[in-house]
Enzyme design. Structure first.
Site, short mmCIF file in Angstrom:
data_model
loop_
_atom_site.label_atom_id
_atom_site.label_comp_id
_atom_site.label_asym_id
_atom_site.label_seq_id
_atom_site.Cartn_x
_atom_site.Cartn_y
_atom_site.Cartn_z
N HIS A 1 0.83 -1.20 0.00
CA HIS A 1 0.00 0.00 0.00
C HIS A 1 0.87 1.26 0.00
O HIS A 1 0.89 2.02 0.96
CB HIS A 1 -0.95 -0.02 1.20
CG HIS A 1 -1.94 -1.13 1.16
ND1 HIS A 1 -1.80 -2.29 1.90
CD2 HIS A 1 -3.09 -1.28 0.44
CE1 HIS A 1 -2.81 -3.09 1.64
NE2 HIS A 1 -3.60 -2.51 0.77
N ARG B 1 3.31 3.72 -5.39
CA ARG B 1 3.25 3.00 -6.68
C ARG B 1 1.90 2.29 -6.83
O ARG B 1 1.34 2.22 -7.91
CB ARG B 1 4.40 2.00 -6.81
CG ARG B 1 4.51 1.40 -8.21
CD ARG B 1 5.72 0.50 -8.34
NE ARG B 1 6.96 1.22 -8.12
CZ ARG B 1 7.58 1.93 -9.04
NH1 ARG B 1 7.08 2.03 -10.27
NH2 ARG B 1 8.72 2.54 -8.75
N ASP C 1 -5.67 4.98 -0.67
CA ASP C 1 -4.95 4.29 0.42
C ASP C 1 -4.01 5.24 1.16
O ASP C 1 -3.01 4.80 1.73
CB ASP C 1 -4.16 3.10 -0.13
CG ASP C 1 -4.94 1.81 -0.09
OD1 ASP C 1 -5.86 1.70 0.75
OD2 ASP C 1 -4.66 0.91 -0.90
#
Length: 271
Positions: free
Chosen positions: A169, A172, A210
């Site tokens: 997470h 990228r 995220d």
């Protein structure tokens, strides 16, 4: 005097019998006490084992918390970068736009970006930032939301720097999801089916989805009773946190890509 002697003899016998009876009772009492002591010793041993196991579990939890803390920062309950109880603390990029160069994307890269087969593994962070910036311009979102291009750059920097260096997470992963969203928009011709506002919401949700992920899932957060789980009453603590950090970044004037839209449009974006 035979009768008197017999009475004395009987009395002595009675006393001896009474003493024997007492002696046997004492032995029975000794046996009972011994049995009780054995039972108590076993119980103490079992309870002691439970205490040892409990202490072991506590030590394991302490070690795990120390590991989480060492990975993510100095906070004990939740090692998230942003703490809503820290008055005045802001989520700002550590560097500004001048150190974020503008890459000129080749036509080959531009075409590859539009496909789900795009390989996300060959790009540095600055290159991924430039690709995301290109997506917002290419979809017409900069014009639709009247974004200041410099603020778009600063916002992307703040986004990148509020993803942690997790195995999965991380930034990228954010870029991977955002590129896939961009590819789906192109592949499915969503420009003809959704409004530009909707497309902007989809892309921004993908970029932010995220933010500040601590590396441990909701089940861990809830079972470990972390600060995030307590804050959000065990209701999707991570998802609520990602969204909250996203809007905390947007609350900064230098990072607010939605600063120039009307309140009703912003309300829709936030919803």
């Amino acid at each position: 005097m035979p009768a008197e002697r017999e009475d004395v003899f009987q009395s002595v016998l009675s006393q001896v019998a009474e003493q024997f009876t007492r002696a046997f009772h004492i032995n029975e009492l000794k046996t009972e006490v011994t049995n009780r002591l054995v039972a108590l010793e076993k119980r103490v041993e079992m309870e002691g084992l439970k205490v040892v196991e409990i202490e072991k579990c506590k030590n394991d939890l302490r070690k795990l918390r120390d590991e989480v803390t060492s990975r993510g920062g100095s906070r004990v309950n939740c090692s998230c970068k942003y703490n809503f109880s820290d008055d005045g603390k802001k989520v700002t990029p550590r560097r500004d736009v001048p150190t974020y160069p503008k890459y000129t994307l080749s036509q080959e890269t531009i075409e590859a970006l539009k496909k789900p087969t795009f390989d996300v593994w060959h790009w540095e962070h600055n290159e991924m930032l430039s690709c995301l910036e290109f997506m917002y311009h290419d979809l017409g979102l900069v014009k639709e939301f009247n974004m200041n291009p410099i603020i778009l750059k600063r916002w992307l920097l703040a986004i990148q720097e509020n993803y942690r260096n997790n195995p999965f997470h991380n930034f990228r992963h954010s870029f991977c999801v955002s590129q896939m969203m961009y590819g789906m928009i192109q592949l499915c011709n969503l420009q003809g089916k959704l409004t530009l506002t909707d497309l902007g919401i989809l892309m921004t949700a993908a970029v932010c989805h995220d933010l500040d992920h601590p590396g441990y899932n909701n089940t861990y957060q809830i079972n470990a009773r972390t600060e995030l789980a307590v804050r959000y009453n065990d209701i999707s603590p991570l998802e609520n946190h990602h969204c909250a950090v996203a809007f905390q970044i947007l609350s900064l004037p230098e990072c607010n890509i939605f600063a120039n839209i009307d309140p009703e449009a912003f309300k829709k974006v936030r919803q």
